[in-house]
Scaffold this motif. Structure first.
Motif, PDB file in Angstrom:
ATOM      1  N   HIS A   8      40.336 114.305 -26.815  1.00  0.00           N
ATOM      2  CA  HIS A   8      39.126 113.730 -27.386  1.00  0.00           C
ATOM      3  C   HIS A   8      38.622 112.566 -26.537  1.00  0.00           C
ATOM      4  CE1 HIS A   8      40.064 116.253 -30.731  1.00  0.00           C
ATOM      5  NE2 HIS A   8      41.214 115.638 -30.926  1.00  0.00           N
ATOM      6  N   GLN A   9      39.555 111.774 -26.025  1.00  0.00           N
ATOM      7  CA  GLN A   9      39.140 110.648 -25.184  1.00  0.00           C
ATOM      8  C   GLN A   9      38.455 111.150 -23.938  1.00  0.00           C
ATOM      9  OE1 GLN A   9      42.037 111.189 -26.567  1.00  0.00           O
ATOM     10  NE2 GLN A   9      43.102 109.320 -27.149  1.00  0.00           N
ATOM     11  N   GLN A  10      38.966 112.249 -23.377  1.00  0.00           N
ATOM     12  CA  GLN A  10      38.380 112.795 -22.156  1.00  0.00           C
ATOM     13  C   GLN A  10      36.939 113.218 -22.387  1.00  0.00           C
ATOM     14  OE1 GLN A  10      39.389 116.798 -21.322  1.00  0.00           O
ATOM     15  NE2 GLN A  10      38.980 116.638 -19.158  1.00  0.00           N
ATOM     16  N   SER A  11      36.718 114.013 -23.442  1.00  0.00           N
ATOM     17  CA  SER A  11      35.382 114.540 -23.659  1.00  0.00           C
ATOM     18  C   SER A  11      34.389 113.437 -23.994  1.00  0.00           C
ATOM     19  CB  SER A  11      35.408 115.575 -24.786  1.00  0.00           C
ATOM     20  OG  SER A  11      35.860 114.981 -25.982  1.00  0.00           O
ATOM     21  N   GLY A  12      34.793 112.488 -24.866  1.00  0.00           N
ATOM     22  CA  GLY A  12      33.878 111.435 -25.280  1.00  0.00           C
ATOM     23  C   GLY A  12      33.456 110.549 -24.140  1.00  0.00           C
ATOM     24  N   PRO A 162      38.878 135.213 -30.823  1.00  0.00           N
ATOM     25  CA  PRO A 162      37.499 135.267 -30.322  1.00  0.00           C
ATOM     26  C   PRO A 162      36.565 134.567 -31.314  1.00  0.00           C
ATOM     27  CG  PRO A 162      38.567 137.407 -30.138  1.00  0.00           C
ATOM     28  CD  PRO A 162      39.496 136.539 -30.932  1.00  0.00           C
ATOM     29  N   GLY A 163      35.653 133.784 -30.808  1.00  0.00           N
ATOM     30  CA  GLY A 163      34.747 133.047 -31.683  1.00  0.00           C
ATOM     31  C   GLY A 163      35.316 131.734 -32.163  1.00  0.00           C
ATOM     32  N   ALA A 164      36.402 131.258 -31.524  1.00  0.00           N
ATOM     33  CA  ALA A 164      36.983 129.959 -31.889  1.00  0.00           C
ATOM     34  C   ALA A 164      35.939 128.867 -31.720  1.00  0.00           C
ATOM     35  CB  ALA A 164      38.205 129.667 -31.025  1.00  0.00           C
ATOM     36  N   ASP A 165      36.066 127.793 -32.528  1.00  0.00           N
ATOM     37  CA  ASP A 165      35.031 126.752 -32.468  1.00  0.00           C
ATOM     38  C   ASP A 165      35.070 125.991 -31.143  1.00  0.00           C
ATOM     39  OD1 ASP A 165      37.051 124.909 -34.692  1.00  0.00           O
ATOM     40  OD2 ASP A 165      36.656 124.291 -32.640  1.00  0.00           O
ATOM     41  N   ALA A 166      33.996 125.312 -30.866  1.00  0.00           N
ATOM     42  CA  ALA A 166      33.797 124.681 -29.558  1.00  0.00           C
ATOM     43  C   ALA A 166      34.853 123.635 -29.246  1.00  0.00           C
ATOM     44  CB  ALA A 166      32.403 124.051 -29.495  1.00  0.00           C
ATOM     45  N   ILE A 168      38.036 123.597 -30.159  1.00  0.00           N
ATOM     46  CA  ILE A 168      39.260 124.272 -29.730  1.00  0.00           C
ATOM     47  C   ILE A 168      39.108 124.780 -28.303  1.00  0.00           C
ATOM     48  CG2 ILE A 168      40.693 126.324 -30.096  1.00  0.00           C
ATOM     49  CD1 ILE A 168      40.356 125.926 -33.090  1.00  0.00           C
ATOM     50  N   ILE A 169      37.972 125.376 -28.001  1.00  0.00           N
ATOM     51  CA  ILE A 169      37.730 125.890 -26.648  1.00  0.00           C
ATOM     52  C   ILE A 169      37.824 124.762 -25.625  1.00  0.00           C
ATOM     53  CG2 ILE A 169      36.026 126.942 -25.115  1.00  0.00           C
ATOM     54  CD1 ILE A 169      37.282 128.851 -27.175  1.00  0.00           C
ATOM     55  N   GLU A 170      37.243 123.622 -25.957  1.00  0.00           N
ATOM     56  CA  GLU A 170      37.267 122.475 -25.044  1.00  0.00           C
ATOM     57  C   GLU A 170      38.700 122.015 -24.789  1.00  0.00           C
ATOM     58  OE1 GLU A 170      35.604 117.875 -24.757  1.00  0.00           O
ATOM     59  OE2 GLU A 170      35.053 119.146 -26.448  1.00  0.00           O
ATOM     60  N   GLN A 171      39.513 121.991 -25.833  1.00  0.00           N
ATOM     61  CA  GLN A 171      40.894 121.537 -25.684  1.00  0.00           C
ATOM     62  C   GLN A 171      41.732 122.544 -24.903  1.00  0.00           C
ATOM     63  OE1 GLN A 171      42.274 120.577 -29.619  1.00  0.00           O
ATOM     64  NE2 GLN A 171      40.853 118.860 -29.850  1.00  0.00           N
ATOM     65  N   LEU A 172      41.463 123.833 -25.112  1.00  0.00           N
ATOM     66  CA  LEU A 172      42.184 124.852 -24.354  1.00  0.00           C
ATOM     67  C   LEU A 172      41.852 124.748 -22.865  1.00  0.00           C
ATOM     68  CD1 LEU A 172      41.873 127.980 -26.687  1.00  0.00           C
ATOM     69  CD2 LEU A 172      43.820 126.450 -26.409  1.00  0.00           C
ATOM     70  N   LYS A 173      40.596 124.438 -22.565  1.00  0.00           N
ATOM     71  CA  LYS A 173      40.195 124.270 -21.166  1.00  0.00           C
ATOM     72  C   LYS A 173      40.884 123.068 -20.537  1.00  0.00           C
ATOM     73  CE  LYS A 173      35.725 126.628 -21.446  1.00  0.00           C
ATOM     74  NZ  LYS A 173      34.246 126.502 -21.368  1.00  0.00           N
ATOM     75  N   TYR A 174      41.298 122.129 -21.378  1.00  0.00           N
ATOM     76  CA  TYR A 174      42.078 120.990 -20.876  1.00  0.00           C
ATOM     77  C   TYR A 174      43.515 121.419 -20.594  1.00  0.00           C
ATOM     78  CZ  TYR A 174      44.624 116.525 -21.028  1.00  0.00           C
ATOM     79  OH  TYR A 174      45.445 115.474 -20.743  1.00  0.00           O
TER      80      TYR A 174
END
Length: 244
Positions: A8-12, A162-166, A168-174
């Motif tokens: 969360h710190q990364q994205s914010g 499939p269709g996971a919320d944004a 979760i997708i952002e954290q998986l990409k981390y």
């Protein structure tokens, strides 16, 4: 969740820097627009004193615009340098969360170019393709035969719905940025996730099913099982996967 791995710190902070750069850039463009407008108004119809004052005003505005443009560029550089300089140390994933891991049957590790019918819907061992996959986030599910090859080399695979919320997708990409020697992380969509479960995380002969997404448990699983496959390949050979 009380503990986080910096997602969360990364994205914010990253988005804040980009928004700031965009605002400063808009201010710089407005400055150039006003400077250009005033420059056109500085005609021979004006008195000498008026011309001198308008010229000075235009010069100051243009200098301010130059400064704002420079600042916006610096902010963008800081944003990308921050991401490039980020270290993904597997030791930071040692969050010691309580995890329930199933010890799966070992179905062997033979290689074959033929399609394989697996006993498990999300296989963690067995005959597999002689080719593996690059580490990273996947929006379409690769063949199980290739995924199992990755597990053989100690990779971790995070199966998400499939269709996971944004978020979760952002954290998986981390998560997929982490490496341990020659092993890495893959995140793949999977229709075979059991009913009532949101995420399944696998290693060679290991399965963790989560009813709800929990980054601390995923981090702990990665820390415990990455690079623990039966065939370890040095990092200089695998180079991010997809090389075998």
């Amino acid at each position: 969740m009380n503990e986080h791995v910096g997602l969360h710190q990364q994205s914010g902070s990253s988005y804040f820097l980009l928004y700031t750069a965009a605002v400063i850039l808009i201010m710089a463009l407005l400055g150039y627009w006003y400077a250009n407008k005033w420059n056109k108004e500085n005609t021979s119809k004006l008195k000498k004193e008026q011309k001198a004052a308008l010229k000075q005003k235009t010069k100051k505005m243009r200098m301010a615009a130059h400064l704002l443009l420079s600042v916006s560029i610096i902010v963008v550089i800081v944003h990308f340098a921050k991401d490039l300089g980020k270290e993904y140390d597997v030791d930071t994933l040692n969050l010691k969360a309580a995890i329930e891991v199933t010890e799966d049957k070992n179905y062997g590790a033979e290689h074959s170019d033929d399609p394989v019918s697996y006993e498990m819907k999300i296989p963690t061992s067995g005959t597999h393709s002689p080719h593996d996959l690059k580490f990273g986030f996947y929006s379409e599910k690769p063949a199980n035969e290739m995924l199992v090859h990755n597990l053989e080399h100690g990779d971790i695979i995070i199966h998400y719905r499939p269709g996971a919320d944004a978020q979760i997708i952002e954290q998986l990409k981390y998560f997929v940025n982490f490496r341990e020697a020659g092993a890495g992380i893959l995140a793949v969509p999977d229709e075979n996730i059991p009913s009532g479960k949101e995420v399944v995380v696998t290693a060679w002969t290991k399965t963790m099913e989560l009813a709800e997404y929990d980054e601390t448990k995923i981090a702990t699983f990665i820390y415990e099982y990455i690079n623990e496959g039966p065939e370890k390949i040095p990092a200089q050979i695998r180079r991010g996967g997809g090389t075998m």
